[in-house]
Scaffold this motif. Structure first.
Motif, PDB file in Angstrom:
ATOM      1  N   LEU A 201      52.636  38.733  40.550  1.00 26.32           N
ATOM      2  CA  LEU A 201      51.749  39.401  39.614  1.00 26.32           C
ATOM      3  C   LEU A 201      52.393  39.523  38.226  1.00 26.32           C
ATOM      4  O   LEU A 201      51.719  39.342  37.204  1.00 26.32           O
ATOM      5  N   GLU A 202      53.696  39.807  38.176  1.00 28.79           N
ATOM      6  CA  GLU A 202      54.400  39.850  36.890  1.00 28.79           C
ATOM      7  C   GLU A 202      54.400  38.470  36.231  1.00 28.79           C
ATOM      8  O   GLU A 202      54.190  38.352  35.028  1.00 28.79           O
ATOM      9  N   TYR A 203      54.657  37.445  37.007  1.00 26.91           N
ATOM     10  CA  TYR A 203      54.671  36.073  36.485  1.00 26.91           C
ATOM     11  C   TYR A 203      53.312  35.681  35.912  1.00 26.91           C
ATOM     12  O   TYR A 203      53.222  35.153  34.804  1.00 26.91           O
ATOM     13  N   THR A 204      52.245  35.947  36.652  1.00 35.89           N
ATOM     14  CA  THR A 204      50.922  35.554  36.168  1.00 35.89           C
ATOM     15  C   THR A 204      50.503  36.368  34.950  1.00 35.89           C
ATOM     16  O   THR A 204      49.841  35.839  34.062  1.00 35.89           O
ATOM     17  N   ALA A 205      50.905  37.641  34.899  1.00 34.40           N
ATOM     18  CA  ALA A 205      50.598  38.467  33.726  1.00 34.40           C
ATOM     19  C   ALA A 205      51.328  37.933  32.497  1.00 34.40           C
ATOM     20  O   ALA A 205      50.748  37.821  31.412  1.00 34.40           O
ATOM     21  N   ALA A 206      52.603  37.577  32.658  1.00 38.86           N
ATOM     22  CA  ALA A 206      53.372  37.028  31.536  1.00 38.86           C
ATOM     23  C   ALA A 206      52.814  35.675  31.116  1.00 38.86           C
ATOM     24  O   ALA A 206      52.738  35.365  29.911  1.00 38.86           O
ATOM     25  N   LYS A 207      52.438  34.869  32.073  1.00 36.53           N
ATOM     26  CA  LYS A 207      51.883  33.549  31.780  1.00 36.53           C
ATOM     27  C   LYS A 207      50.579  33.670  30.997  1.00 36.53           C
ATOM     28  O   LYS A 207      50.321  32.900  30.073  1.00 36.53           O
ATOM     29  N   SER A 208      49.738  34.631  31.341  1.00 30.76           N
ATOM     30  CA  SER A 208      48.466  34.791  30.640  1.00 30.76           C
ATOM     31  C   SER A 208      48.672  35.295  29.201  1.00 30.76           C
ATOM     32  O   SER A 208      47.906  34.970  28.323  1.00 30.76           O
ATOM     33  N   LYS A 209      49.735  36.065  28.961  1.00 27.00           N
ATOM     34  CA  LYS A 209      50.031  36.533  27.609  1.00 27.00           C
ATOM     35  C   LYS A 209      50.502  35.393  26.723  1.00 27.00           C
ATOM     36  O   LYS A 209      50.198  35.352  25.543  1.00 27.00           O
ATOM     37  N   ILE A 210      51.226  34.449  27.307  1.00 21.80           N
ATOM     38  CA  ILE A 210      51.738  33.295  26.552  1.00 21.80           C
ATOM     39  C   ILE A 210      50.601  32.372  26.156  1.00 21.80           C
ATOM     40  O   ILE A 210      50.572  31.844  25.054  1.00 21.80           O
TER      41      ILE A 210
ATOM     42  N   LEU B  87      57.039  40.775  51.537  1.00 28.13           N
ATOM     43  CA  LEU B  87      55.791  40.252  50.969  1.00 28.13           C
ATOM     44  C   LEU B  87      55.339  41.068  49.772  1.00 28.13           C
ATOM     45  O   LEU B  87      54.811  40.506  48.803  1.00 28.13           O
ATOM     46  N   THR B  88      55.528  42.378  49.820  1.00 27.53           N
ATOM     47  CA  THR B  88      55.172  43.229  48.684  1.00 27.53           C
ATOM     48  C   THR B  88      56.038  42.886  47.478  1.00 27.53           C
ATOM     49  O   THR B  88      55.533  42.762  46.357  1.00 27.53           O
ATOM     50  N   ALA B  89      57.341  42.706  47.690  1.00 28.67           N
ATOM     51  CA  ALA B  89      58.244  42.333  46.597  1.00 28.67           C
ATOM     52  C   ALA B  89      57.867  40.964  46.028  1.00 28.67           C
ATOM     53  O   ALA B  89      57.824  40.778  44.803  1.00 28.67           O
ATOM     54  N   LEU B  90      57.586  40.020  46.889  1.00 30.75           N
ATOM     55  CA  LEU B  90      57.192  38.682  46.453  1.00 30.75           C
ATOM     56  C   LEU B  90      55.879  38.726  45.683  1.00 30.75           C
ATOM     57  O   LEU B  90      55.739  38.104  44.623  1.00 30.75           O
TER      58      LEU B  90
ATOM     59  N   GLY C 273      43.152  38.473  35.545  1.00 30.46           N
ATOM     60  CA  GLY C 273      43.970  39.450  36.248  1.00 30.46           C
ATOM     61  C   GLY C 273      43.768  39.376  37.752  1.00 30.46           C
ATOM     62  O   GLY C 273      42.751  38.906  38.237  1.00 30.46           O
ATOM     63  N   GLU C 274      44.781  39.834  38.444  1.00 29.59           N
ATOM     64  CA  GLU C 274      44.767  39.810  39.903  1.00 29.59           C
ATOM     65  C   GLU C 274      45.241  41.149  40.426  1.00 29.59           C
ATOM     66  O   GLU C 274      46.027  41.824  39.774  1.00 29.59           O
TER      67      GLU C 274
ATOM     68  N   MET D 253      48.508  31.483  52.593  1.00 27.72           N
ATOM     69  CA  MET D 253      47.250  31.881  53.172  1.00 27.72           C
ATOM     70  C   MET D 253      46.787  33.232  52.609  1.00 27.72           C
ATOM     71  O   MET D 253      45.605  33.436  52.414  1.00 27.72           O
ATOM     72  N   LEU D 254      47.708  34.128  52.368  1.00 30.95           N
ATOM     73  CA  LEU D 254      47.333  35.468  51.922  1.00 30.95           C
ATOM     74  C   LEU D 254      46.954  35.534  50.447  1.00 30.95           C
ATOM     75  O   LEU D 254      46.359  36.511  50.020  1.00 30.95           O
ATOM     76  N   ARG D 255      47.270  34.519  49.673  1.00 29.27           N
ATOM     77  CA  ARG D 255      46.958  34.572  48.242  1.00 29.27           C
ATOM     78  C   ARG D 255      45.459  34.689  47.985  1.00 29.27           C
ATOM     79  O   ARG D 255      45.049  35.189  46.953  1.00 29.27           O
ATOM     80  N   PHE D 256      44.649  34.249  48.908  1.00 28.17           N
ATOM     81  CA  PHE D 256      43.203  34.344  48.731  1.00 28.17           C
ATOM     82  C   PHE D 256      42.652  35.698  49.179  1.00 28.17           C
ATOM     83  O   PHE D 256      41.453  35.930  49.104  1.00 28.17           O
ATOM     84  N   ASP D 257      43.531  36.589  49.651  1.00 28.65           N
ATOM     85  CA  ASP D 257      43.122  37.920  50.077  1.00 28.65           C
ATOM     86  C   ASP D 257      43.324  38.960  48.979  1.00 28.65           C
ATOM     87  O   ASP D 257      43.409  40.137  49.244  1.00 28.65           O
ATOM     88  N   ARG D 258      43.395  38.510  47.747  1.00 34.47           N
ATOM     89  CA  ARG D 258      43.485  39.432  46.624  1.00 34.47           C
ATOM     90  C   ARG D 258      42.201  39.328  45.825  1.00 34.47           C
ATOM     91  O   ARG D 258      41.467  38.350  45.933  1.00 34.47           O
ATOM     92  N   GLN D 259      41.934  40.331  45.015  1.00 35.12           N
ATOM     93  CA  GLN D 259      40.748  40.294  44.177  1.00 35.12           C
ATOM     94  C   GLN D 259      41.146  39.814  42.788  1.00 35.12           C
ATOM     95  O   GLN D 259      42.238  40.106  42.304  1.00 35.12           O
ATOM     96  N   TYR D 260      40.245  39.080  42.187  1.00 35.92           N
ATOM     97  CA  TYR D 260      40.444  38.576  40.833  1.00 35.92           C
ATOM     98  C   TYR D 260      39.427  39.246  39.931  1.00 35.92           C
ATOM     99  O   TYR D 260      38.248  39.326  40.262  1.00 35.92           O
ATOM    100  N   GLY D 261      39.891  39.734  38.783  1.00 34.77           N
ATOM    101  CA  GLY D 261      39.004  40.416  37.856  1.00 34.77           C
ATOM    102  C   GLY D 261      38.061  39.458  37.152  1.00 34.77           C
ATOM    103  O   GLY D 261      38.347  38.264  37.008  1.00 34.77           O
TER     104      GLY D 261
END
Length: 62
Positions: free
Chosen positions: A51-60, A43-46, A13-14, A1-9
């Motif tokens: 965010l690290e996973y999505t950043a690495a995925k976008s670089k690939i 939740l902060t650690a998760l 990027g997130e 539910m909280l994943r939609f409470d972030r901003q997307y550039g």
């Protein structure tokens, strides 16, 4: 539910899920005191890992 409470550039990027969103979620479900501190830490650690996973995925995919 909280994943939609972030901003997307606009160019990808997130941002991390805001404290306000985490606090609101915890209030709704009665998470308070020490339980809130653990909730926030977990939740902060998760979210940081996500965010690290999505950043690495976008670089690939470039």
């Amino acid at each position: 539910m909280l994943r939609f409470d972030r901003q997307y550039g606009a160019f990808g990027g997130e941002t991390p899920i805001s404290f306000m969103a985490l606090d609101g979620y915890a209030r709704r479900y009665g998470i308070e005191g020490e339980a809130f501190e653990r909730f926030l830490a977990f939740l902060t650690a998760l979210d940081d890992e996500w965010l690290e996973y999505t950043a690495a995925k976008s670089k690939i995919s470039i």
